[in-house]
Design a protein around this motif. Sequence first.
Motif, short mmCIF file in Angstrom:
data_model
loop_
_atom_site.label_atom_id
_atom_site.label_comp_id
_atom_site.label_asym_id
_atom_site.label_seq_id
_atom_site.Cartn_x
_atom_site.Cartn_y
_atom_site.Cartn_z
N PRO A 1 9.18 4.21 9.03
CA PRO A 1 9.19 2.77 9.24
C PRO A 1 10.63 2.23 9.66
N ASN A 2 10.62 1.63 10.79
CA ASN A 2 11.84 1.25 11.45
C ASN A 2 12.48 0.51 10.49
N PRO A 3 14.02 0.74 10.13
CA PRO A 3 14.36 -0.29 9.36
C PRO A 3 15.14 -1.53 10.32
N ARG A 4 14.91 -1.60 11.72
CA ARG A 4 15.51 -2.29 12.56
C ARG A 4 14.43 -3.24 13.19
N ALA B 79 19.06 6.28 6.92
CA ALA B 79 19.44 5.03 7.54
C ALA B 79 18.77 3.82 7.00
N VAL B 80 19.47 2.81 5.98
CA VAL B 80 18.88 2.18 4.91
C VAL B 80 19.18 0.83 5.46
N SER B 81 20.10 0.40 6.36
CA SER B 81 20.49 -1.00 6.66
C SER B 81 19.22 -1.69 7.33
N ASP C 33 12.57 -9.27 5.03
CA ASP C 33 11.15 -8.76 5.04
C ASP C 33 10.99 -7.20 5.16
N ILE C 34 11.91 -6.74 6.20
CA ILE C 34 11.90 -5.44 6.40
C ILE C 34 12.27 -4.59 5.11
N ALA C 35 13.29 -5.08 4.68
CA ALA C 35 14.21 -4.35 3.41
C ALA C 35 13.14 -4.28 2.49
N ALA C 36 12.38 -5.22 2.41
CA ALA C 36 11.36 -4.99 1.34
C ALA C 36 10.04 -3.80 1.55
#
Length: 406
Positions: free
Chosen positions: A327-330, A381-383, A388-391
């Motif tokens: 899943p793209n964190p960006r 890469a977790v930033s 919403d994406i972080a969740a």
Amino acid sequence: MKIAVLGGDGFVGWPTALHLSDAGHEIHILDNLSRRWIDTELGVQSLTPMDSIQERTRIWHAQTGRRIHFHLIDLARDYELLKNWLADNRPDAVVHFAEQRAAPYSMKTDRHKNYTVNNNVNATHNLLNALVELDLDAHLVHLGTMGVYGYSTVGAAIPEGYLPVGIETVAGDTVSQDILYPANPGSIYHMTKCLDQLLFQFYAKNDGLRITDLHQGIVWGTHTEQTRRHEQLVNRFDYDGDYGTVLNRFLIQAAIGYPLTVHGTGGQTRAFIHIQDSVRCIELALKNPPQRGSRVEIFNQMTQTHRVRDLAQMIAGMTGSEVIFLPNPRKEAAENDLIVRNEKFKLLGLDPITLENGLLSEIVDIAKKYAYRVDRSRVPAVSAWTKDIAAKVDHDPEGRRLKSVS
Ligand code: USQ
């Protein structure tokens, strides 16, 4: 020339300082060593073992007889120190790398956003302000980014900085103008480079400063001709989820048997340049300053474009690594094309290094040599770009595996 290299302890700054010193210039590095502090904050270190800046310059002197001078100055916070240094030394040129350069780091938290904006914008403005105040006609060469354009996919080539437009007047005629290509940043970090562009435009117009802005793509590789000369001159190599850039990350992942971490579909197309070409371009830019009073000179400092999933497949083919789609964190376009004009450096003599298996294997070998220094827990890469994406993004890389191909 007497050249100040601001941010000369960093990934592009250090090999640039060596390259320009080797070419016979008097080099002064001004740096606050923030990149080393950020390593400590993040609990990571360069893949390659880096000595202190003083030790690096000592070894360079022992190897070549040339001195590189180091000055501990924080450009964003120590305006008076910077101004006094410039007044005392009056360099012929200033190369400005002194900015926080990682998009994921800039998006980590509100504190990291503030730091990146305050540091980058203040550093650039303090420098411009001091040059004017001191009547210092030094050529300023700034390392910008291709990311100011936003990886357009309109089907037209991205020009080198300026877009010719026709504007309809009230009388119904069409007036032609060159405008800065519309800024379309994809992160807080990229946004600071867009703000830099406006600062440059203003100071070139208002005060006649001579400025070159280099819109650079993603740098890959680690060695240049000079960093190879001694083990202790080695460049830094970032592999972690915040500072590691995509191709170098894939190379280290291949070397340590970690799956190659493609974000989303890997349909993102980006511009790339080898570190050796990067330092050559900076030298070419220094040799070709704009006239006083002319507009900011802009170069697209990139040599090739590649799609992220193609890079992963290429390295998997060479090394037998597994590729995983995460899943793209960006927040970025899942797929884009990218056509970029880059004739200007070629006309000045740049003969680009292209992605070849030989070169890539060489970097995998460097990665293997230092693989024992890798902390695997720092690879993901977790930033995340939004809350919403972080969740949605699970921080465990194995848990984030959606689909894998060999
Ligand atoms: N990506 C992956 N997997 C990874 C890491 C990244 O698929 O493990 C993807 C990202 O989602 C993105 C692309 O690869 O679509 C590029 O990411 P990156 O981290 O290599 O590059 P970026 O964040 O754009 O920033 C880097 C430098 C920055 C410079 C910029 C040039 O850190 O200083 O300005 O490249 S450019 O990309 O042309 O804007």
